[in-house]
Write a protein that holds these residues in place. Structure first.
Motif, PDB file in Angstrom:
ATOM      1  N   GLU A 176      -3.004  -2.622  -3.433  1.00  0.00           N
ATOM      2  CA  GLU A 176      -4.064  -1.660  -3.735  1.00  0.00           C
ATOM      3  C   GLU A 176      -3.625  -0.863  -4.955  1.00  0.00           C
ATOM      4  N   PHE A 197       0.857  -1.191   0.000  1.00  0.00           N
ATOM      5  CA  PHE A 197       0.000   0.000   0.000  1.00  0.00           C
ATOM      6  C   PHE A 197       0.892   1.239   0.000  1.00  0.00           C
ATOM      7  N   TRP A 237      -8.334  -4.257  -4.851  1.00  0.00           N
ATOM      8  CA  TRP A 237      -7.392  -4.842  -3.895  1.00  0.00           C
ATOM      9  C   TRP A 237      -7.166  -6.321  -4.200  1.00  0.00           C
ATOM     10  N   SER A 293     -16.503  -0.295  -2.002  1.00  0.00           N
ATOM     11  CA  SER A 293     -15.237  -1.037  -1.982  1.00  0.00           C
ATOM     12  C   SER A 293     -15.470  -2.479  -1.550  1.00  0.00           C
TER      13      SER A 293
END
Length: 449
Positions: free
Chosen positions: A146, A20, A134, A54
């Protein structure tokens, strides 16, 4: 706070989790500018923007044809009493423990959305979706857990006009971003299935397709060995030659007539559209990974860098998984992170160049400086006024660190005379401009970079 608690707090790592990233200042601005360009391009073709959560219910993500990506879902544990109940029963399988998951692509959420709002959507529907996805894969350079995808899709159109328009929209987006040397690679799932049948992989079509998809990641020797293992015999030389690029789409006119017909029609239409593509290539080993593709598949490559910058295809059966009937659909996903890497290699970063910096010579002048900046912003000029009381030398050092090219000097004399000095940090040159001419002057300067 006790000393032990303070020590523990100091030991907490402030780095983002593996795979990330954080984005600061100019980097975040550059990403935002690229996204805006892509959005404007898609909207110019009549595509409508959508947003989806998400998180999706885990049953939406599983069994959707995502193949290996389904193994990489970030699953969310059930919570509270539901979790305790399962743990007490000893049902510790992942499917029992999790009820939500982070999306691994944008196509599956789109299909779920179409099924949910079918009565509110007029078909054919042209839509785009730009958002993070993701995948819980091993983090390494250039591969993140991500990352951003930029999808453009047409739902409810079964003809090749839909393929042509998503390709046209993506190629135009690249052109608007200043990316040239684009190659388009084409294939059809019918070609893959025909090859599987002809060379004895008929009962192992899915495994054959998965192996083809991994071909670019394997050496020629390892790929041939894996092909031998899958077939249980030595792979035919003819198959290896076909996959090695020694074939044309016309070679499949009899073996896979419908697939060949679509490839031929698309190639012919693209040649007449004159999109500025460096090349359009038939690639019989192109699979594009996702098991939900049912027809045409395509991929965009950057010729000189050898980078795959995105791809997609037709998925006529996936929406039917969520509704009572199949609805044809085709889409293209632009790989934003690779695009960004390419632009960093091939173009000078422009963020910061089209914004001016205004230092505050004296705190008693701050209100006058803020009013001047407000007037410029009303004309579309981005201005950054230094927000703290500091020496001019420190303010100019700050402007240099922020990569500002132009500084507008607004001292007491300039404010009273309404004649301002503009300093170009890239050349060291200065010029004086009347206040009324500042907006047009800056717009002219910006047009030159």
């Amino acid at each position: 706070m006790s000393e032990s608690k303070t020590q523990k707090l100091m030991e907490v790592s402030t780095k983002p989790a593996s795979g990330f990233r954080d984005f600061l200042g100019l980097e975040a601005k550059k990403r935002s500018e690229l996204i805006s360009t892509i959005e404007r391009t898609y909207e110019s073709f009549g595509f409508e923007k959508i947003e989806t959560p998400s998180l999706e219910n885990i049953e939406v993500l599983l069994g959707s044809g995502g193949q290996d990506n389904e193994k990489l879902i970030f699953k969310i544990l059930k919570r509270g009493e539901k979790l305790l109940e399962i743990l007490e029963k000893g049902e510790n399988q992942e499917t029992d423990l999790a009820d939500l998951g982070l999306r691994f692509d944008l196509t599956v959420p789109l299909c779920r959305l179409v099924a949910e709002y079918r009565d509110k959507i007029a078909l054919p529907w042209k839509t785009f979706h730009i958002a993070p996805v993701w995948r819980a894969e091993r983090a390494q350079r250039g591969r993140y857990r991500e990352f951003l995808q930029c999808d453009v899709d047409i739902v409810g159109a079964g003809g090749i006009g839909a393929e042509l328009e998503v390709i046209q929209a993506v190629v135009k987006a690249f052109a608007n971003l200043g990316v040239n040397e684009i190659e388009l690679h084409l294939n059809h799932r019918g070609i893959i299935e025909a090859l599987a049948d002809k060379f004895g992989f008929g009962e192992k079509k899915q495994a054959f397709a998965i192996l083809l998809d991994k071909r670019d990641k394997l050496s020629a020797e390892k790929f041939e060995s894996a092909l031998n293992d899958l077939s249980g015999a030595k792979a035919p030389t003819e198959l290896l030659e076909i996959l090695g690029g020694k074939s044309k789409a016309s070679d499949f006119e009899k073996l896979a007539p419908e697939a060949y017909k679509q490839i031929f029609e698309i190639e012919e239409a693209l040649s007449r559209l004159s999109l500025g593509l460096k090349d359009v290539k038939f690639n019989p080993s192109l699979v594009r990974g996702m098991g939900y593709y049912t027809g045409m598949v395509f991929e965009v490559m950057h010729a000189s860098e050898g980078l795959a910058l995105g791809g997609g295809g037709r998925y006529d059966k996936l929406i039917g998984r969520f509704s009572k009937r199949d609805i044809p659909a085709v889409g293209f996903s632009l790989g934003f992170e690779r695009l960004l890497l390419l632009l960093e290699k091939t173009k000078e970063a422009s963020s910061g160049l089209r914004r001016i910096f205004i230092p505050v010579f004296d705190e008693k002048l701050r209100v006058a400086v803020l009013k001047l900046a407000a007037e410029l912003r009303d004309h579309g000029i981005e201005c950054d006024v230094y927000p703290d009381a500091d020496k001019l030398k420190s303010q100019l050092k700050f402007a240099s660190q922020k990569n500002y090219r132009w500084v507008l000097m607004a001292g007491e004399d300039e404010i009273q005379s309404r004649e301002f000095k503009i300093k170009d940090f890239s050349t060291g040159e200065e010029e004086s401009v009347a206040q009324g001419h500042l907006p047009n002057h800056f717009k002219r300067l910006f047009s030159l970079v």
